[in-house]
Each structure stands twice: as structure tokens, then as C-alpha cells.
Design an enzyme around this catalytic site. Structure first.
Site, PDB file in Angstrom:
ATOM      1  N   CYS A  41       0.829  -1.205   0.000  1.00  0.00           N
ATOM      2  CA  CYS A  41       0.000   0.000   0.000  1.00  0.00           C
ATOM      3  C   CYS A  41       0.869   1.264   0.000  1.00  0.00           C
ATOM      4  O   CYS A  41       1.497   1.547  -1.014  1.00  0.00           O
ATOM      5  CB  CYS A  41      -0.971  -0.060   1.179  1.00  0.00           C
ATOM      6  SG  CYS A  41      -2.462   0.901   0.942  1.00  0.00           S
ATOM      7  N   HIS A  96      -3.529  -5.678   1.225  1.00  0.00           N
ATOM      8  CA  HIS A  96      -2.837  -5.902   2.490  1.00  0.00           C
ATOM      9  C   HIS A  96      -2.772  -7.381   2.867  1.00  0.00           C
ATOM     10  O   HIS A  96      -3.671  -7.895   3.534  1.00  0.00           O
ATOM     11  CB  HIS A  96      -3.567  -5.157   3.615  1.00  0.00           C
ATOM     12  CG  HIS A  96      -3.414  -3.688   3.574  1.00  0.00           C
ATOM     13  ND1 HIS A  96      -2.441  -3.020   4.292  1.00  0.00           N
ATOM     14  CD2 HIS A  96      -4.095  -2.744   2.883  1.00  0.00           C
ATOM     15  CE1 HIS A  96      -2.541  -1.725   4.069  1.00  0.00           C
ATOM     16  NE2 HIS A  96      -3.529  -1.522   3.214  1.00  0.00           N
ATOM     17  N   GLU A 118      -0.974  -8.654   5.104  1.00  0.00           N
ATOM     18  CA  GLU A 118      -0.823  -8.788   6.559  1.00  0.00           C
ATOM     19  C   GLU A 118      -2.186  -8.725   7.264  1.00  0.00           C
ATOM     20  O   GLU A 118      -2.289  -9.076   8.447  1.00  0.00           O
ATOM     21  CB  GLU A 118       0.136  -7.719   7.108  1.00  0.00           C
ATOM     22  CG  GLU A 118      -0.436  -6.330   7.330  1.00  0.00           C
ATOM     23  CD  GLU A 118      -0.653  -5.519   6.052  1.00  0.00           C
ATOM     24  OE1 GLU A 118      -0.528  -6.098   4.957  1.00  0.00           O
ATOM     25  OE2 GLU A 118      -0.947  -4.309   6.161  1.00  0.00           O
TER      26      GLU A 118
END
Lengths: 76, 225
Positions: B86, B203, B205
Site C-alpha cells: 500500500c 494488504h 498482513e
């Protein structure tokens, strides 16, 4: 001395922000507006006079993203 | 494996990245503050998401000049593994570690939702264990995710197999409707020519634990081990 740097989007780069501004102007009654492109304007105050080259370097390195933007430098 | 998670003023995904690397994957991980002038010996550098420098001027434009980035560039040039997520992807394009630029989303909305991704392109350390048939699901949360590159650059990306992730629908079809932000060719993630640097808007994560609703993001971390 004061210098001015104008940063504008390259042709061919989509500008949805400009489009939104154009629509807003139209809805305000300015119906002859065809297109709007939004750019950036910097005023740089320096203690001592600087060369145009230095300002262009500032623009090329930081103030503009050369991938998508052009710039123009104006010295006072 | 040892991970370095960079932290810039305004980064806000550093802790999630650290958590996945360290607690979920059980690997060594350290935070590295942006003012550091030396990068400790690590295997992978994560440039996390967030709003470095408040997205002032342009997303990632100022972070790119943080002292640590000189070391990250060197690390990448020496073949080190770097992933930008990002805002991290934005920092990597501003640093010219990756080509192109991330523009404001076509519809001028901040988009926060799950997307489907399909994998393509060359083998990279981040994707080598992900099969090309697998359709991944991961969240995006961004206002400037509209990937842009000029026609010659796009051709180079294609010729060199650098397009790694594209937005698709649940059937894996790369369609206009599946494109959340106007990115050219639905590009969600790319690698550099060598394949050791990856940048992506979604994302991973945030999709590494069942508790958070998905584990497809884990596959990127598992690929690295």
C-alpha cells in the site's frame, strides 16, 4: 528571492479530480467549461539567489513526479 | 528468516506486518526507524502501509528521501527481498525501485473492501508457493491505488513478466467490474525486473489469520520461508 514552480499532469494521465472540478463548475452555471486539469503551485523563498538549474532540480527530484507530471520554473 | 519492518512518521501498518512476521510466522523481526542510516542484516525488508508524512505532497514522496531508504535501495540493488504494501508500494514507486506511479482512485473514493486477486508473471520469492490457479482474497484500503504507467513501460512490464497481481472477480476473470480503482490492466501488484522487489496495494498482513477473516495473505509470507 522568490521562485514559483508550477506542476501539471502530463497529457494522457487520467485526472478524476479535474473532472470532478469541471462538473462542479458546470453545476454552478459555467457551462462553457470543457475540461479542467488540477496541478500544483509552489512558492519557494530562498535566502540568497539560486540558479534556475537548482530550482529545476528541486522540481525534478521532489516537487514533481516526473513519471506523471511536468513542471515549469519561474524566477522573480 | 529475519524481517525488517520500516517505520516512517505516519506509518500505521507496521505493527500488523511485524505481528504476522513474528507471531504468526514465528520468524525474527525488527522495527527500523526511518532515520536510521544503517540497515541491520536481514533477509527481507517490509515497507508497510499507512500515511507516511501524512501523504503530504504525494503519497510516499517525502518518505522516499528518509535516510533509511538509501540503505533499502542498496539492499534491493544487491538482490535483497523488499515488499512494499500500500503506502509501501507508493514509496517504492517514488524511489524508482519500481516503475510507474499510484494515482488517486478513478472514482475519488477511499475504498475499503475485500478484493479477489489472481497471480501472474515471473516467479518471485513472495509468490513462489502460490499456484497460478489460486484466486486470493485480501482487503484493500486506499485512496491512491490507481496504478499508472506509460505505454512503453506497460509493454516492458508485460514482456518481463512483472505484473504479479491483478484485481479479478471470484471466478478469476480480470474484468472492468472487478477493478476497484481504475488501475491500468487491473494491476494490483508488480515486481521489479529481477523479481526481488514486490509492490502491492492489497494488504496481505490483514489476511494472515482466520480470526481476521482470511488467510490468503499468509501465502506470501510462507513463500518467503
Amino acid at each position: 528571492m522568490k521562485a514559483k514552480v508550477y506542476v501539471t499532469l502530463k497529457n494522457g494521465v487520467l485526472d478524476p479530480q479535474g473532472r470532478a472540478v469541471a462538473h462542479a463548475l458546470e453545476s454552478l452555471g459555467f457551462d462553457s467549461v470543457q475540461d479542467v486539469r488540477v496541478g500544483r503551485f509552489f512558492e519557494i523563498q530562498t535566502e540568497k539567489p539560486v540558479e534556475k538549474k537548482a530550482l529545476e532540480s528541486m522540481a525534478e527530484k521532489l516537487l514533481a513526479n516526473p513519471v506523471i507530471e511536468n513542471f515549469r520554473v519561474e524566477m522573480e | 528468516m529475519k524481517f525488517a519492518v520500516l517505520v516512517f512518521p505516519g506509518s500505521n501498518c507496521d505493527r500488523d506486518c511485524f505481528h504476522v512476521a513474528h507471531e504468526v510466522m514465528g520468524q525474527e523481526a525488527i522495527y527500523v526507524w526511518h532515520k536510521e542510516t544503517k540497515l541491520p542484516k536481514v533477509d527481507c525488508v517490509i515497507v508497510p502501509g499507512g500515511f507516511s508524512y501524512g501523504d503530504y505532497l504525494r503519497c510516499g514522496a517525502i518518505a522516499r528521501f528518509s535516510p533509511i531508504m538509501k540503505e533499502v535501495v542498496k539492499f534491493a540493488e544487491d538482490g535483497g527481498q523488499v515488499i512494499g504494501i500500500c503506502n509501501g508500494f507508493q514509496i517504492l514507486t517514488e524511489s524508482h525501485l519500481l516503475p510507474g506511479a499510484l494515482l488517486r482512485n478513478r472514482d475519488l473514493h477511499f475504498i475499503c473492501k475485500n478484493v479477489y486477486l489472481r497471480k501472474s508473471g515471473q516467479k518471485t520469492p513472495f509468490t513462489q508457493k502460490i499456484s497460478s490457479e489460486k484466486i486470493l482474497q485480501m482487503p484493500i484500503a486506499h485512496m491512491e491505488g490507481n496504478y499508472y504507467i506509460d505505454p512503453e513501460g506497460l509493454k516492458r512490464l508485460q514482456d518481463q513478466q512483472q505484473i504479479i497481481f491483478q484485481y479479478c472477480n471470484e471466478n478469476g476473470e480480470v474484468t472492468e467490474a472487478a477493478n476497484p480503482n481504475g488501475a491500468i490492466l487491473n494491476i494490483a501488484g508488480i515486481s521489479n525486473a529481477k523479481g526481488n522487489v514486490l509492490g502491492m496495494m492489497p494488504h496481505p498482513e490483514r489476511a494472515a489469520e482466520d480470526l481476521l477473516g482470511g488467510v490468503d495473505g499468509r501465502l506470501l509470507f510462507e513463500s518467503l520461508l
